[in-house]
Design an enzyme around this catalytic site. Structure first.
Site, mmCIF file in Angstrom:
data_model
loop_
_atom_site.group_PDB
_atom_site.id
_atom_site.type_symbol
_atom_site.label_atom_id
_atom_site.label_comp_id
_atom_site.label_asym_id
_atom_site.label_seq_id
_atom_site.Cartn_x
_atom_site.Cartn_y
_atom_site.Cartn_z
ATOM 1 N N LYS A 1 0.861 -1.180 0.000
ATOM 2 C CA LYS A 1 0.000 0.000 0.000
ATOM 3 C C LYS A 1 0.893 1.225 0.000
ATOM 4 O O LYS A 1 2.038 1.184 0.470
ATOM 5 C CB LYS A 1 -0.912 0.022 1.236
ATOM 6 C CG LYS A 1 -2.233 0.713 0.994
ATOM 7 C CD LYS A 1 -3.170 -0.131 0.126
ATOM 8 C CE LYS A 1 -4.513 0.545 -0.053
ATOM 9 N NZ LYS A 1 -5.450 -0.325 -0.788
ATOM 10 N N ASP B 1 -6.945 4.224 -4.972
ATOM 11 C CA ASP B 1 -7.559 4.073 -3.653
ATOM 12 C C ASP B 1 -8.270 5.400 -3.381
ATOM 13 O O ASP B 1 -8.554 6.152 -4.326
ATOM 14 C CB ASP B 1 -6.498 3.762 -2.591
ATOM 15 C CG ASP B 1 -7.102 3.237 -1.277
ATOM 16 O OD1 ASP B 1 -7.419 2.045 -1.221
ATOM 17 O OD2 ASP B 1 -7.267 4.037 -0.341
#
Length: 445
Positions: free
Chosen positions: A124, A164
């Protein structure tokens, strides 16, 4: 395995990283029994290795705004685990981004990606930069500066980012364009790209669509369907939009959406042009849902409140982490909710999860429910590798199959002696076992 000892050690090394520590604790509690059945895991210190990221890349992002002033942000990439395949996970641009949140998301991503059965590791990344209120030129310059600090750590067989919160197709396009310029190669190093340059069909909808396919499987296990069910959804971005669209197609009635300003309750159902209006609200950049009630007067706006106080059959948190707390969970249970499925990552607090499990309310965690997004990103990687673009029907068929398989894994590992399916336990054990076995097979590295 001594869970308390491991957690106290992590807390001492990483003080204040509450989201990361929460995510680790949830997994350790679920896998403790199965871990203790495998002495080879303890010998190889699998848990101690698995809970720490392989590496964290932190860098300064310097860019120039439209007034000609120099701005600085912090960029991160947490490459958590690549035992199964290249690092894979989104990029988040939001003022709330910090290392704790990105480590929790990377840790969750590792098991989520394992559940898809596709060869992807977990990662991430992101920045405390917020696109809200910025011009398109400013966003482009920031994205280009961000990639200047990160590009050497990326690659189609190394690390493949995606979108995201705060990072949609526009931002992915800007980042991919800069990456392509720097490496002088056209590779599938980003997913969520535009259809004209390697993107996959139904990718924007995939997280929401996949979640509803998973919910379909959960209901089918109880000999039930979505037909006629009332559904509370939080958020109003791409994930909530995809979930609302598919829920309506499958016969459900979505009655809520929400934003930072409060929530909308529409007893007539959010369908048709109302779902399209969600995209308009997002496109305005205002990050509010109140205008919905002005456009559709039969709907009610509840400022500063959350949708979980409404009486519904199904609750789908689609916004952000820890958005359903213990009190919200009690309200849902008291109102007779039949099923709760996290479409956001770690959408429920530990207190909320305990409430659902203790009341035997059917509940499933985000790492299983929302895996459709990264699964479709994995399918985009396959299309890029083949230099092909599949039809929407082919992508959707594969997404159906992947979500059904994830549900099967959860049932296999989460069914308790009385027949109750603990989806949280099932998802965590299934993902953990795949990653742990891969790590064992590759030696102590």
């Amino acid at each position: 395995m001594d869970i308390n000892n491991i957690l106290s050690g992590l807390e001492a090394k990483h003080p204040g990283e509450k989201e990361y520590l929460q995510a680790v604790k949830e997994v350790l509690i679920c896998v403790e029994d199965v871990y203790n059945q495998h002495p080879e895991f303890e010998k190889a210190k699998i848990i101690e290795r698995m809970v720490e990221p392989d590496r964290i890349v932190t860098f300064r992002v310097t860019w120039v705004d439209d007034r000609g002033e120099v701005q600085n942000n912090i960029g991160y990439r947490v490459q958590f685990n690549n035992a199964i395949g290249p690092y894979k996970g989104g990029i988040r641009f939001h003022a709330s981004v910090n290392l704790s949140i990105l480590k929790f998301l990377g840790f969750e991503q590792t098991f989520k990606n394992a559940l898809t059965t596709l060869p992807m590791g977990g990662a991430k990344g992101g920045s405390d930069f917020s696109p809200r209120g910025k011009s398109e030129a400013e966003i482009m310059r920031f994205c280009q500066a961000f990639i200047l600090g990160l590009w050497k750590n990326l690659g189609p067989d190394r690390d493949v980012p995606a979108g995201d919160i705060g990072v949609g197709g526009r931002e992915v396009g800007f980042m991919y364009g800069m990456y392509k310029k720097l490496v002088n190669e056209c590779t599938g190093t980003f997913t969520g790209k535009g259809l004209d340059f390697g993107g996959s069909r139904i990718r924007p909808e995939a997280t929401g669509f996949g979640a509803l396919y998973f919910v379909q499987n959960m209901l089918a296990k109880k000999n039930d369907t979505l037909e006629g069910k009332t559904i509370a959804i939080s958020g109003f971005g791409n994930v909530a939009w995809g979930a609302a669209l598919k829920a309506t197609q499958l016969g459900g009635k979505v009655v809520t959406i929400s934003g930072p300003d409060g929530y909308i309750y529409d007893p007539e159902g959010i369908s048709g042009d109302k779902i399209d209006y969600m995209l308009y609200l997002r496109a305005t950049g205002e990050d509010i849902v109140a205008p919905y009630a002005e456009k559709y007067p039969n709907a009610t706006f509840y400022p500063g409140r959350k949708p979980w106080e409404q009486k519904v059959d199904i609750a789908l948190p689609c916004a952000t982490q820890n958005e359903v707390d213990g009190e919200d969970a009690k309200k849902l249970v008291a109102n007779g909710v039949q099923l709760v499925a996290e479409v956001s990552n770690m959408g429920c607090t530990p207190e909320a999860i305990d409430t659902f499990i203790e009341s035997r309310t059917t509940y499933a965690p985000g790492k299983a429910v929302n895996a459709g997004g990264v699964a479709t990103s994995g399918l985009e990687m396959s299309q890029n590798a083949e230099h092909l673009q599949w039809s929407a029907e082919e992508v959707d068929d594969r997404l159906h199959e992947i979500m059904s398989n994830i549900h099967h894994q959860c049932v296999e590992h989460g069914t308790e002696p009385d027949g109750f399916i603990n989806y949280m336990k099932g998802a965590n054990i299934a993902g953990f076992m795949k990653v742990a076995n891969a790590m064992i097979g590759q030696g102590i590295i």
